[in-house]
Design a protein around this motif. Structure first.
Motif, PDB file in Angstrom:
ATOM      1  N   ILE A 142      -2.548  26.092  -7.314  1.00 19.02           N
ATOM      2  CA  ILE A 142      -1.173  25.854  -6.861  1.00 19.02           C
ATOM      3  C   ILE A 142      -0.771  26.949  -5.893  1.00 19.02           C
ATOM      4  O   ILE A 142      -0.991  28.135  -6.150  1.00 19.02           O
ATOM      5  CB  ILE A 142      -0.209  25.822  -8.053  1.00 19.02           C
ATOM      6  CG1 ILE A 142      -0.547  24.597  -8.909  1.00 19.02           C
ATOM      7  CG2 ILE A 142       1.240  25.762  -7.591  1.00 19.02           C
ATOM      8  CD1 ILE A 142       0.003  24.637 -10.270  1.00 19.02           C
ATOM      9  N   GLU A 143      -0.191  26.512  -4.795  1.00 21.08           N
ATOM     10  CA  GLU A 143       0.230  27.477  -3.808  1.00 21.08           C
ATOM     11  C   GLU A 143       1.707  27.769  -4.020  1.00 21.08           C
ATOM     12  O   GLU A 143       2.510  26.853  -4.174  1.00 21.08           O
ATOM     13  CB  GLU A 143       0.035  26.849  -2.429  1.00 21.08           C
ATOM     14  CG  GLU A 143      -0.416  27.827  -1.394  1.00 21.08           C
ATOM     15  CD  GLU A 143      -0.621  27.125  -0.058  1.00 21.08           C
ATOM     16  OE1 GLU A 143      -0.407  27.770   0.959  1.00 21.08           O
ATOM     17  OE2 GLU A 143      -0.965  25.923  -0.063  1.00 21.08           O
ATOM     18  N   LEU A 144       2.049  29.048  -4.058  1.00 24.39           N
ATOM     19  CA  LEU A 144       3.462  29.409  -4.219  1.00 24.39           C
ATOM     20  C   LEU A 144       3.949  29.965  -2.901  1.00 24.39           C
ATOM     21  O   LEU A 144       3.407  30.943  -2.395  1.00 24.39           O
ATOM     22  CB  LEU A 144       3.606  30.475  -5.316  1.00 24.39           C
ATOM     23  CG  LEU A 144       3.130  30.057  -6.705  1.00 24.39           C
ATOM     24  CD1 LEU A 144       2.972  31.267  -7.618  1.00 24.39           C
ATOM     25  CD2 LEU A 144       4.120  29.080  -7.300  1.00 24.39           C
ATOM     26  N   PRO A 189      -1.914  19.440 -11.990  1.00 21.67           N
ATOM     27  CA  PRO A 189      -1.766  20.862 -12.303  1.00 21.67           C
ATOM     28  C   PRO A 189      -0.341  21.351 -12.107  1.00 21.67           C
ATOM     29  O   PRO A 189       0.141  22.229 -12.842  1.00 21.67           O
ATOM     30  CB  PRO A 189      -2.711  21.545 -11.308  1.00 21.67           C
ATOM     31  CG  PRO A 189      -3.080  20.531 -10.299  1.00 21.67           C
ATOM     32  CD  PRO A 189      -2.889  19.188 -10.926  1.00 21.67           C
ATOM     33  N   LEU A 190       0.341  20.753 -11.147  1.00 20.95           N
ATOM     34  CA  LEU A 190       1.718  21.142 -10.883  1.00 20.95           C
ATOM     35  C   LEU A 190       2.609  20.782 -12.074  1.00 20.95           C
ATOM     36  O   LEU A 190       3.426  21.579 -12.537  1.00 20.95           O
ATOM     37  CB  LEU A 190       2.177  20.403  -9.618  1.00 20.95           C
ATOM     38  CG  LEU A 190       3.244  21.012  -8.739  1.00 20.95           C
ATOM     39  CD1 LEU A 190       2.998  22.483  -8.483  1.00 20.95           C
ATOM     40  CD2 LEU A 190       3.300  20.261  -7.407  1.00 20.95           C
ATOM     41  N   GLN A 191       2.415  19.561 -12.580  1.00 21.67           N
ATOM     42  CA  GLN A 191       3.178  19.125 -13.746  1.00 21.67           C
ATOM     43  C   GLN A 191       2.867  20.014 -14.952  1.00 21.67           C
ATOM     44  O   GLN A 191       3.759  20.382 -15.711  1.00 21.67           O
ATOM     45  CB  GLN A 191       2.857  17.657 -14.072  1.00 21.67           C
ATOM     46  CG  GLN A 191       3.521  16.657 -13.126  1.00 21.67           C
ATOM     47  CD  GLN A 191       5.023  16.514 -13.382  1.00 21.67           C
ATOM     48  OE1 GLN A 191       5.521  16.845 -14.445  1.00 21.67           O
ATOM     49  NE2 GLN A 191       5.755  16.055 -12.381  1.00 21.67           N
ATOM     50  N   GLN A 192       1.592  20.348 -15.104  1.00 20.57           N
ATOM     51  CA  GLN A 192       1.209  21.190 -16.249  1.00 20.57           C
ATOM     52  C   GLN A 192       1.843  22.569 -16.153  1.00 20.57           C
ATOM     53  O   GLN A 192       2.322  23.124 -17.142  1.00 20.57           O
ATOM     54  CB  GLN A 192      -0.322  21.304 -16.325  1.00 20.57           C
ATOM     55  CG  GLN A 192      -0.934  20.070 -16.960  1.00 20.57           C
ATOM     56  CD  GLN A 192      -2.437  19.972 -16.733  1.00 20.57           C
ATOM     57  OE1 GLN A 192      -3.005  20.720 -15.927  1.00 20.57           O
ATOM     58  NE2 GLN A 192      -3.079  19.063 -17.442  1.00 20.57           N
ATOM     59  N   LEU A 193       1.842  23.108 -14.929  1.00 20.84           N
ATOM     60  CA  LEU A 193       2.459  24.424 -14.752  1.00 20.84           C
ATOM     61  C   LEU A 193       3.949  24.360 -15.100  1.00 20.84           C
ATOM     62  O   LEU A 193       4.470  25.222 -15.810  1.00 20.84           O
ATOM     63  CB  LEU A 193       2.265  24.915 -13.316  1.00 20.84           C
ATOM     64  CG  LEU A 193       3.061  26.176 -12.957  1.00 20.84           C
ATOM     65  CD1 LEU A 193       2.609  27.364 -13.803  1.00 20.84           C
ATOM     66  CD2 LEU A 193       2.927  26.519 -11.474  1.00 20.84           C
TER      67      LEU A 193
END
Ligand code: ADP
Ligand code: ZN
Ligand code: ZN
Length: 736
Positions: free
Chosen positions: A673-675, A703-707
């Motif tokens: 994931i890029e922040l 992965p975004l949802q998991q984060l």
């Protein structure tokens, strides 16, 4: 001991959780319908929540639980299907379930009113009344007059409007007639929509027939269709054809349209065709009307539901198809609070119900086009206009080095003159209301800024006011410069109000109709203007995007787009897509009947590659290159985005919170994931508050949802979080 029983209840609150209660004291009934409303004590208040489920388990120690006060509905108010849609939406958009549930209910139901439709009294002549002796009423002239009115239409029933029109005081005399047994009084459900004349479908062309056949052949299964049809190609006729099939199966249809397009004309088009009860849902309804419409949709009485965004959440007993008109329109995304996308959720709802969904547009969103490309949506194409008129040629007017009169180039003025000389109408589009976007001092350079936003105040000349278009700030127009006292204040730039006044000078004998938010505040103002336009006399229409969508103006043959450059250099990555959609939609208003049209686009950048592709090769070519660009730089729909926003009245606070959020995200494990950020928002200060944002981007949703699942509970705990207002926006359509 009987097994324990806990009620899990959704209550509107910022907390991301449900709340547990014991059943009401002394409840003998053990049936607690999931999806019904429950009155509960909450802190010191009594609130109304929705029963999510009944469980033998609670995480809260039993001695801390309070009993619910009352179950308000004996049957579920929200169907299983809607409950599951709302649960999904709450998870996906990471918005508290209690608040999400509230969105699905009309305000009156949220307040605890009974789920019953209103009725109105109606009166009819009784059999005894039919042979009443009028001489008995010699001394009661009011009763006599009323009875005469009823006798004139002995079979008809009358409501209060019918009497209000002809009599001042009719209640008491009418009651007297009821007592005499000459008149019957009954209660009747209010009508959903007015009866109208009927019309029938035109002979559809092959493409329209094929589109209807394809979708209806498979009407028992989920499938998303993209109805991709140029403006004026008869998409609405395709919707009507599909709905006809749905109704013939005894099922209901749900039609979602953008806020601006839900006009009386839209509704009456459906009404004329079908003569069935239609429920209309939009923000302009009174609360009681909204409840009536909602209930009629729920119980299946309304066979068609037409509404804006939030109508998506209406439970419908036998929903058979969903139609989204102008699917590219950003008004389907809610931008405050519960930030959901009605189009995306509609696709999910159709999948749950195993029914078809039809997304229609002349300028489909890039998301939907990619869904077609990847085989998720089936494309249905309407390539031709239904009228004889061919699509209008679009030409640019190079503004560089041209004499320009208040935003109108000489070339454009010449063309306007020619079209008016042929008794035709001209439409000029400028997406900026007011007189001028800038007021400036010619002597010292002072500019009228909004004291609460990083924005300039817009001059509104008719009211002599300066208004901020981003907050509620409003001031009277100063006579002198507040800095140097000079009286040389100049209005710079153009808004629709200024264009209107320029046109009045240039074309003194021509009707000028301005359509924007300022001229349409009054309830029926828009309607009056549309009626005037439809009379067809030569006129110039000037307007913002309110004029651009969905309207059919048969006598408009010239469309002028006054400023195409607004979208070329926008900060948001969707700016050029929006610009292209807007240009094509506005252009589509030209030459819809049998007269050829013409579109002129004023620009300082006629060679801009996006504009070139759009104007020479058309929207599909533009979309193709825009999609390719998104793919190359991995922007949605080739990646997934979440925007974390924060604001506070002190500048440092949002940045401090978002920096903490950044660190927390890293510690939650943000691989893949890029922040990006935190950064101040493009308009950092708005309505007195400083705003900042942190963008989370990933090539996959998962992965975004998991984060987010891990991250948000941590953010809720941060001390910094309590000093800002923060929000999460999944799949933002606007990153400003
Ligand atoms: P769209 O929704 O694609 O802009 P509409 O459905 O509003 O187009 O159709 C534009 C106009 O053409 C309407 O006045 C409609 O009644 C008419 N129309 C639609 N289909 C046909 C057809 N097959 N033959 C003749 N007129 C049609
Ligand atoms: Zn000055
Ligand atoms: Zn402001």
């Amino acid at each position: 001991m009987s097994s324990a029983c806990y009620l899990h209840i959704a209550i509107a609150s910022p907390l991301r959780q449900h709340f547990d209660y014991l059943p009401p004291k002394g409840a003998t009934n053990t049936y607690y319908p999931v999806g019904s409303r429950v009155e509960v004590p909450f802190g010191r208040r009594t609130v109304i929540g929705i029963l999510l489920n009944v469980s033998d388990h609670s995480d809260v120690p039993v001695e801390k639980l309070r009993p619910a006060l009352k179950i308000l509905d004996s049957e579920p108010l929200l169907s299983k299907e809607i409950m599951s849609l709302l649960h999904w939406a709450s998870d996906y958009y990471h918005h508290p379930i209690g608040d999400v549930m509230q969105h699905a209910l009309p305000v009156l139901l949220r307040q605890g009113k009974a789920a019953e439709a209103r009725t109105e009294a109606i009166w009819q002549l009784s059999p005894a009344g039919q042979c009443a002796d009028l001489t008995e009423l010699k001394r009661a002239p009011k009763q006599a007059a009323l009875l005469q009115q009823l006798l004139n239409a002995p079979e008809a029933s009358f409501n209060k409007e019918d009497f209000n029109q002809q009599h001042n005081h009719w209640r008491a005399p009418l009651t007297a007639l009821v007592k005499r047994g000459w008149v019957d009084e009954r209660q009747q459900r209010g009508l959903l929509t007015q009866n109208t004349d009927s019309d029938s479908a035109p002979d559809l062309n092959e493409e329209q027939l094929a589109a209807i056949a394809t979708t209806t052949a498979n009407s028992d299964h989920f499938q998303s269709y993209l109805l991709d049809g140029v403006t004026g190609s008869g998409k609405t006729e395709v919707y009507l054809g599909i709905i006809k099939h749905v109704l013939s199966q005894g099922r209901q249809a749900l039609v979602l349209v953008p806020e601006i397009s839900l006009t009386p004309q839209t509704v009456s088009r459906f009404q004329r065709r079908f003569q069935v009860p239609i429920a209309v849902m939009h923000s302009g309804l009174g609360q009681a009307e909204r409840l009536d419409a909602w209930l009629a949709a729920c119980n299946g009485e309304a066979q068609i539901v037409i509404g804006t965004r939030s109508a998506l959440f209406t439970p419908m007993a036998k929903l058979g198809a969903i139609i989204i008109d102008e699917e590219h329109d950003n008004s389907f995304k809610q931008q405050k609070g519960f930030r959901y996308h009605a189009r995306d959720l509609a696709v999910l709802r159709a999948r749950q119900l195993d029914i078809p969904i039809i997304l229609g547009s002349a300028t489909p969103s890039l998301e939907s086009l990619v869904n077609v490309e990847q085989g998720r949506y089936q494309q249905l194409i309407l390539s031709r206009r239904t009228s004889k008129a061919t699509p209008p040629p679009i030409r640019t007017i190079d503004l560089r080095g041209q004499p320009i009169e208040s935003g109108l180039s000489r070339t454009l003025i010449k063309n306007i003159t020619e079209h008016l000389a042929r008794d035709e109408q001209v439409l000029l589009f400028l997406n900026r209301r007011g007189y001028a976007p800038t007021l400036c001092c010619h002597d010292c350079g002072w500019i009228a800024d909004c004291p609460r936003c990083d924005a300039k105040l817009t001059l509104h000349a008719a009211s002599q006011r300066l208004r901020c278009h981003h907050c509620t700030t409003e001031q009277s127009m100063p006579a002198n410069c507040p800095e140097c006292g000079s009286s040389e204040l100049r209005a710079l730039g153009q808004g629709t109000e200024r264009i209107e006044s320029t046109l009045e000078t240039l074309f003194p004998n021509i009707d000028i109709v301005r359509v924007d938010r300022d001229t349409t505040r009054r309830k029926d103002a828009m309607q009056t203007m549309l009626d005037k336009i439809h009379e067809g006399n030569k006129a110039i229409l000037v307007g913002t995007q309110m004029l651009a969508k969905g309207h059919d103006f048969p006598n408009v043959t010239l469309v002028g787009i006054l400023d195409a450059d607004q979208g070329l250099f926008g900060i948001d990555f969707r700016a050029s897509e929006s610009m292209a959609q807007q240009i094509i939609q506005v252009a589509g208003r030209a030459g819809r009947a049998d007269k050829p049209g013409q579109v002129l686009v004023q620009t300082y950048h006629p060679d801009h590659p996006l504009l070139q592709t759009l104007l020479i090769q058309g929207y599909p070519a533009f979309a193709k290159s825009a999609i390719q660009e998104r793919q190359e730089i991995e922007l949605p729909p080739y990646s997934s985005m979440v925007l974390l926003r924060a604001e506070a009245s002190q500048r440092a606070l949002p940045m401090a919170f978002l920096s903490k959020a950044y660190a927390t995200a890293i510690s939650c494990g943000s691989q893949g994931i890029e922040l990006l950020g935190p950064l101040p928002a493009p308009m950092e200060r708005r309505a007195g508050r400083y705003r900042a944002q942190l963008l989370l981007q990933a090539s996959e949703r998962k992965p975004l949802q998991q984060l987010l699942k891990k991250l948000l509970p941590e953010l809720d705990k941060l001390a910094e979080a309590r000093r800002v207002r923060w929000s999460i926006d999944v799949d933002p359509v606007d990153t400003l």
